[in-house]
Structure formats: C-alpha cells, structure tokens
Design an enzyme around this catalytic site. Structure first.
Site, PDB file in Angstrom:
ATOM      1  N   SER A 240      -9.588  -2.164  -8.255  1.00 30.04           N
ATOM      2  CA  SER A 240      -9.655  -1.427  -7.150  1.00 30.04           C
ATOM      3  C   SER A 240      -9.511   0.014  -7.201  1.00 30.04           C
ATOM      4  CB  SER A 240      -8.462  -1.630  -5.894  1.00 30.04           C
ATOM      5  OG  SER A 240      -8.579  -3.180  -5.659  1.00 30.04           O
ATOM      6  N   SER A 278     -13.392  -5.681  -6.231  1.00 25.02           N
ATOM      7  CA  SER A 278     -12.830  -4.417  -5.987  1.00 25.02           C
ATOM      8  C   SER A 278     -12.464  -3.898  -4.464  1.00 25.02           C
ATOM      9  CB  SER A 278     -13.608  -3.203  -6.481  1.00 25.02           C
ATOM     10  OG  SER A 278     -12.864  -2.011  -6.720  1.00 25.02           O
ATOM     11  N   ASP A 280     -11.837  -1.141  -2.453  1.00 27.12           N
ATOM     12  CA  ASP A 280     -12.064   0.496  -2.324  1.00 27.12           C
ATOM     13  C   ASP A 280     -11.613   0.811  -1.267  1.00 27.12           C
ATOM     14  OD1 ASP A 280     -13.157   0.097  -5.074  1.00 27.12           O
ATOM     15  OD2 ASP A 280     -15.023  -0.620  -4.346  1.00 27.12           O
TER      16      ASP A 280
END
Length: 354
Positions: A240, A278, A280
């Site tokens: 992340s 991830s 984000d």
C-alpha cells in the site's frame, strides 16, 4: 542487526543528489511542515530482527483543540486497505482529528488511542461521537505484524511529540518496516510553494511507502536486479501507500478531493504498478481558512501535488537503510551511486541543490 547504516539527510535527499522530479520550488524544509499549522511526530520501534514498525502522527493545529475542524478530501486509488474513518471523511468533507499512520493490524488499537487523545482535550468533556482517521500499510514482510506491538503509549507519544521541525524521513515511524518498488521504503515528505497568480500558497506531502512496481527516477527505471544483483529478495506485489497532503491555499472539501486524486496520480511518476493488493489512499486537508479559489485556477496546485508526491516517495527510499527483518527477510536500501550513474548516463541529472 536491524539496520546497516544511519541516513544522512543532508546528502541523500533526491534534491541534493540532483534527482528531484519536476521544476517546482520547495518550501524551506521541503517537508509537509512547511504548510502553516502542521506538525509531525514519530515513534519508531526496532526489536532485533522481529519488530520494525511504528507510528507517524500528522497533527494540524486546528484539529488539536476541542471542536476543531478542517475541510478535507479523500481519494481511493485502490481500496485494498483498512483506512479508519474514511466514510465520514467523504460524507462530511471534514477532518476532526489528527491523522495517524501505522502498520495494518495495529490500525485499530491506534484508532482507539487516538480517540483517547482527542477526548482528553479540554473542552471535549461532553463529546459522544468522534471520527478518528488512521491509515496503514502492511509491514508484515519485515516485522511480526501479528504481535500488534503498538500501544496507546506509543500513539500518545507520537501525537504529543509532533513538531514543526523538518520531518525525519526513511526508516522511521510508520515507515520503519515498509518496502517499496523493490527496495526498503519508509516515510518521505516534500513541499512546493505554488503561485496562484497574485498570491502564493504552500502545499506539502507526507508519504508512507509500501507498494510495488519499478522504481523510476526522472524517467530512468532502476530494478533491484540491476542495482543489487543476486543480493536482492522478492516481495509479493501490492501492499500500500498512504499519502497525506496539506495546503493553505483555501480549498473546499470538493476541491481537496480533486487534489487527493492527483496525489495518487503522482505515484505513477516513480513507477507504481497499482497492483490489485495495494491500498492506495490520499487524504488532503486545508489549513488556510479563506475559501473561494475558482476551479480554473487549480492547475498549479494539481501540478505541484504530483511533483511533491514523486519527490516524497523518492526521499522515503533514498533515506531508508537496509533492514534485516522477521523470518530472515531483508530489504536493501537503494544504492544511490547506481541511481546517479544510470541517471547521468541518461542525461537527466540536474545540478545538486542542498
């Protein structure tokens, strides 16, 4: 041992190496605390090779008092994460607590400690509802994340020690155990002074980097295999990135959400692959008080936030140190001599700026 060397912030930042992205002008410290009314505090935990984790607190003065509020916006580039407080942040467009970053499985204990901190403020004796904002990335590759070592004491220390001194970067706070773009990641920060046509504002970014992709410096790809050879190990794609954006431009919540969107776009400049796993996220808030910038005047801010994100990400890696972690895992620091050599060969080095 957990770390091989200590970072030298005067010589290892991207700007000092002639590797700063973009053409914008940074603030005095080139960190998020250049924005008036913003402080940052860290608590860093190292325990042999078992624990590399910590807490980073971003404390706007305006929410560090009873009843304090700031306009804020959120953009979710990919929602594979545990961002506490996200829905109310979007619904109301308001930030009412400091923002605290940590490792994934500690996020919930951190949120409880943040509530304790805010409820203890004089004037909050009758508060019965509160929206703590806590971001996270997964530092389980280098740290024993299941042990959930972060305590209320750690969180309160980070909040109470927050300062306007230049932000410490690299393997500190919530970036202690992170890895990004194949190398050791960490905390990075950058700022820009933005000309809005007749007046200026400051925009600052703090990044907690823990995402995959290919490190790209001024357009030059730097892979672990090229830079480290057989010494590098592999980390699964994803994890992340948390991006915190502060400005004193005078933006409203809707405009801040637009700025947060461009912040995540800025990750592409340094090689993020925006993998499925991830999380984000970008949170943007404004300390300026005055509101009313027309949307057609936002372009300089949009450009500045992408540059600042790219530089913050680079500094998070350039100031990180090789870390030997849990289960025998290691993440190596970016070899800066290799980066400079490759960028020089590509003709993209700029004159170094201290």
């Amino acid at each position: 041992m957990p770390r091989d060397e200590e970072p030298d912030t005067s010589t290892k930042r991207a700007r000092a190496l002639g590797l700063a992205p973009g053409v914008g002008t940074p603030g005095p410290t080139n960190t998020i605390v250049d924005v008036p009314g913003v402080r940052v505090g860290h608590v860093t935990i190292h325990d042999g090779t078992r624990l590399h984790t910590g807490v980073t607190a971003i404390v706007p003065d305006a929410v560090d008092i009873a009843g304090g509020r700031l306009p804020a916006g959120l953009f979710v580039g990919n929602g594979y994460g545990k961002l506490v407080g996200a829905t109310q942040l979007v619904e109301l467009g308001e930030l009412e607590t400091p923002i605290v970053l940590t490792g994934t499985l500690s996020a919930f204990r951190v949120a409880d400690a943040l509530v304790t901190y805010v409820l203890s403020k004089p004037g909050n004796e009758h508060v019965e509802s509160l929206n703590p904002v806590v971001g996270e990335t997964n530092d389980g590759y280098l740290s024993d994340i299941r042990s959930r070592p972060i305590t209320e004491t750690h969180v309160l220390e980070a909040l109470r020690s927050a300062t306007v001194d230049p932000v410490e970067q690299g393997c500190v706070g919530a970036g202690t155990g992170t890895a990004a773009l194949g190398f050791k990641g960490g905390i990075g920060s950058s700022s820009r002074v933005v000309d809005l046509g007749g007046r200026s504002c400051t925009l600052g970014v703090l990044a907690q980097t823990n995402f995959s992709g290919t490190l790209t410096v001024r357009g030059v790809p730097i892979t672990p295999q090229d830079a480290l050879g057989a010494t590098c190990d592999q980390q699964p794609q994803g994890n992340s990135c948390m991006l915190i954006v502060a400005t004193d431009a005078g933006l409203d919540a809707r405009q801040l959400a637009r700025v947060a969107t461009r912040a995540v776009f800025g990750m592409a400049r340094v090689g993020s692959d925006f993998a499925q796993g991830s999380g984000d996220y970008a949170i943007a808030f404004d300390t300026g008080g005055r509101r009313g910038i027309p949307d057609q005047h936002l372009n300089p801010i949009f450009f500045a936030v992408q540059e600042a994100v790219a530089e913050a990400v680079l500094d998070s890696l350039f100031l990180a140190t090789t870390t030997h972690g849990f289960h025998g895992h290691t993440k190596h620091a970016v070899p800066l001599d290799v980066v400079r050599e490759k960028c020089a060969a590509a003709g993209v080095l700029t004159p170094s700026v201290e």
